[in-house]
Design a protein around this motif. Structure first.
Motif, PDB file in Angstrom:
ATOM      1  N   UNK A 147       0.833  -1.213   0.000  1.00  0.00           N
ATOM      2  CA  UNK A 147       0.000   0.000   0.000  1.00  0.00           C
ATOM      3  C   UNK A 147       0.866   1.260   0.000  1.00  0.00           C
ATOM      4  N   UNK A 148       2.030   1.169  -0.628  1.00  0.00           N
ATOM      5  CA  UNK A 148       2.932   2.305  -0.761  1.00  0.00           C
ATOM      6  C   UNK A 148       3.084   2.689  -2.228  1.00  0.00           C
ATOM      7  N   UNK A 149       3.478   3.928  -2.444  1.00  0.00           N
ATOM      8  CA  UNK A 149       3.796   4.414  -3.787  1.00  0.00           C
ATOM      9  C   UNK A 149       5.244   4.877  -3.816  1.00  0.00           C
ATOM     10  N   UNK A 150       5.959   4.512  -4.869  1.00  0.00           N
ATOM     11  CA  UNK A 150       7.355   4.915  -5.001  1.00  0.00           C
ATOM     12  C   UNK A 150       7.443   6.371  -5.437  1.00  0.00           C
ATOM     13  N   UNK A 151       8.219   7.140  -4.697  1.00  0.00           N
ATOM     14  CA  UNK A 151       8.465   8.547  -5.015  1.00  0.00           C
ATOM     15  C   UNK A 151       9.976   8.760  -5.043  1.00  0.00           C
ATOM     16  N   UNK A 152      10.452   9.511  -6.028  1.00  0.00           N
ATOM     17  CA  UNK A 152      11.884   9.784  -6.132  1.00  0.00           C
ATOM     18  C   UNK A 152      12.134  11.284  -6.065  1.00  0.00           C
ATOM     19  N   UNK A 153      13.126  11.650  -5.265  1.00  0.00           N
ATOM     20  CA  UNK A 153      13.536  13.043  -5.084  1.00  0.00           C
ATOM     21  C   UNK A 153      14.866  13.252  -5.781  1.00  0.00           C
ATOM     22  N   UNK A 154      14.955  14.295  -6.577  1.00  0.00           N
ATOM     23  CA  UNK A 154      16.181  14.611  -7.309  1.00  0.00           C
ATOM     24  C   UNK A 154      16.985  15.646  -6.527  1.00  0.00           C
ATOM     25  N   UNK A 155      18.282  15.348  -6.308  1.00  0.00           N
ATOM     26  CA  UNK A 155      19.146  16.221  -5.509  1.00  0.00           C
ATOM     27  C   UNK A 155      20.429  16.497  -6.282  1.00  0.00           C
ATOM     28  N   UNK A 156      20.823  17.777  -6.375  1.00  0.00           N
ATOM     29  CA  UNK A 156      22.111  18.119  -6.981  1.00  0.00           C
ATOM     30  C   UNK A 156      23.235  17.596  -6.094  1.00  0.00           C
ATOM     31  N   UNK A 157      24.276  17.056  -6.736  1.00  0.00           N
ATOM     32  CA  UNK A 157      25.353  16.422  -5.977  1.00  0.00           C
ATOM     33  C   UNK A 157      26.703  16.717  -6.634  1.00  0.00           C
ATOM     34  N   UNK A 158      26.892  17.993  -7.015  1.00  0.00           N
ATOM     35  CA  UNK A 158      28.122  18.374  -7.709  1.00  0.00           C
ATOM     36  C   UNK A 158      29.363  18.095  -6.864  1.00  0.00           C
ATOM     37  N   UNK A 159      29.233  18.227  -5.531  1.00  0.00           N
ATOM     38  CA  UNK A 159      30.395  18.001  -4.671  1.00  0.00           C
ATOM     39  C   UNK A 159      30.621  16.520  -4.375  1.00  0.00           C
ATOM     40  N   UNK A 160      29.711  15.670  -4.812  1.00  0.00           N
ATOM     41  CA  UNK A 160      29.914  14.228  -4.690  1.00  0.00           C
ATOM     42  C   UNK A 160      29.790  13.662  -3.295  1.00  0.00           C
TER      43      UNK A 160
END
Length: 244
Positions: A147-160
């Motif tokens: 009963x869950x839905x997959x959600x994805x968050x996009x994050x900048x990661x230039x510094x790694x």
């Protein structure tokens, strides 16, 4: 006090590179050489390894295993001399300039989640740092078992600093207010069908003030009906009544 408040859904998930590719050889043979090591940068179509065809009596040029992405070599799976075929993984290449944080959102919260919604991400490696991101994908289906839905968050990661595979805490921001008049969450009590705070009054008595509440966080509650800077009673509220 006036405080900046954020109401959010707290979830846990994992960090994944924006793009990942496992590289396989096109032929069978032996691994002649790994041209790159873990952590090296690699360009698309650049060879990461060379394969020597395993055919007796015939000499071939070593066959390259090209990268399908521009990024970093995340894993080298085989040692020199290993027998390989087109189903044998040779290397993992990741592009981590942006990362995805995948979380499972319970069905009851789906109505509060939307594309481009602000989010804050925290990982154990940097406990005092929040990384800002936005929801970029909400699955159109709910898993019938969880009963869950997959959600994805996009994050900048230039510094790694964020690495694929990290455990992450995600806060999906559902509401926010700047300079919201608020009190500690424990100072608000529900009595007689309303919400109240108690203030110290003349003669060491407690006076009950009705308040309207807004955004709630674990620590604070937005209120109206009490002036900024007023002293309020924050503990010992059990059984307290107007005039106690």
């Amino acid at each position: 006090q006036a405080r900046d408040l954020e109401e959010y859904i707290l979830l846990t998930g994992s960090v994944r590179a924006m793009d990942e590719a496992t590289l396989y050889p096109r032929i069978s043979g032996k691994l002649l050489k790994n041209l790159l090591k873990e952590g090296d940068t690699v360009k698309k179509d650049e060879a990461v390894a060379l394969i020597e065809r395993d055919e007796v009596g015939t000499v071939y040029e070593p066959a390259p295993v090209p990268s399908t992405l521009t990024g970093l070599v995340g894993r080298i799976y085989q040692d020199i001399g290993a027998s390989v075929n087109p189903q044998t993984p040779i290397a993992l290449v990741v592009n981590q300039e942006q990362v995805r944080v995948a979380v499972d959102v319970p069905e009851k919260y789906i109505g509060s989640v939307f594309k481009d919604q602000r989010a804050r991400i925290k990982v154990d490696a940097f406990p005092d740092t929040y990384f800002s991101g936005n929801v970029y994908r909400v699955s159109p289906v709910v898993d019938s078992r969880s009963r869950n839905t997959l959600v994805e968050v996009l994050v900048d990661n230039k510094d790694g600093r964020l690495k694929s595979g990290m455990f992450a805490e995600a806060r999906l921001i559902t509401a926010s207010r700047s300079a919201a008049l608020s009190v500690p969450a424990g100072a608000v009590v529900s009595q007689d069908g309303g919400n109240f705070v108690f203030v110290p009054a003349a003669g060491e008595l407690a006076a009950r003030l009705p308040v309207k509440i807004g955004i709630k966080t674990d620590e604070f509650v937005q209120v109206s009906g009490v002036r900024e800077g007023a002293d309020i009673i924050t503990f010992g509220l059990y059984g307290l009544k107007d005039g106690s």
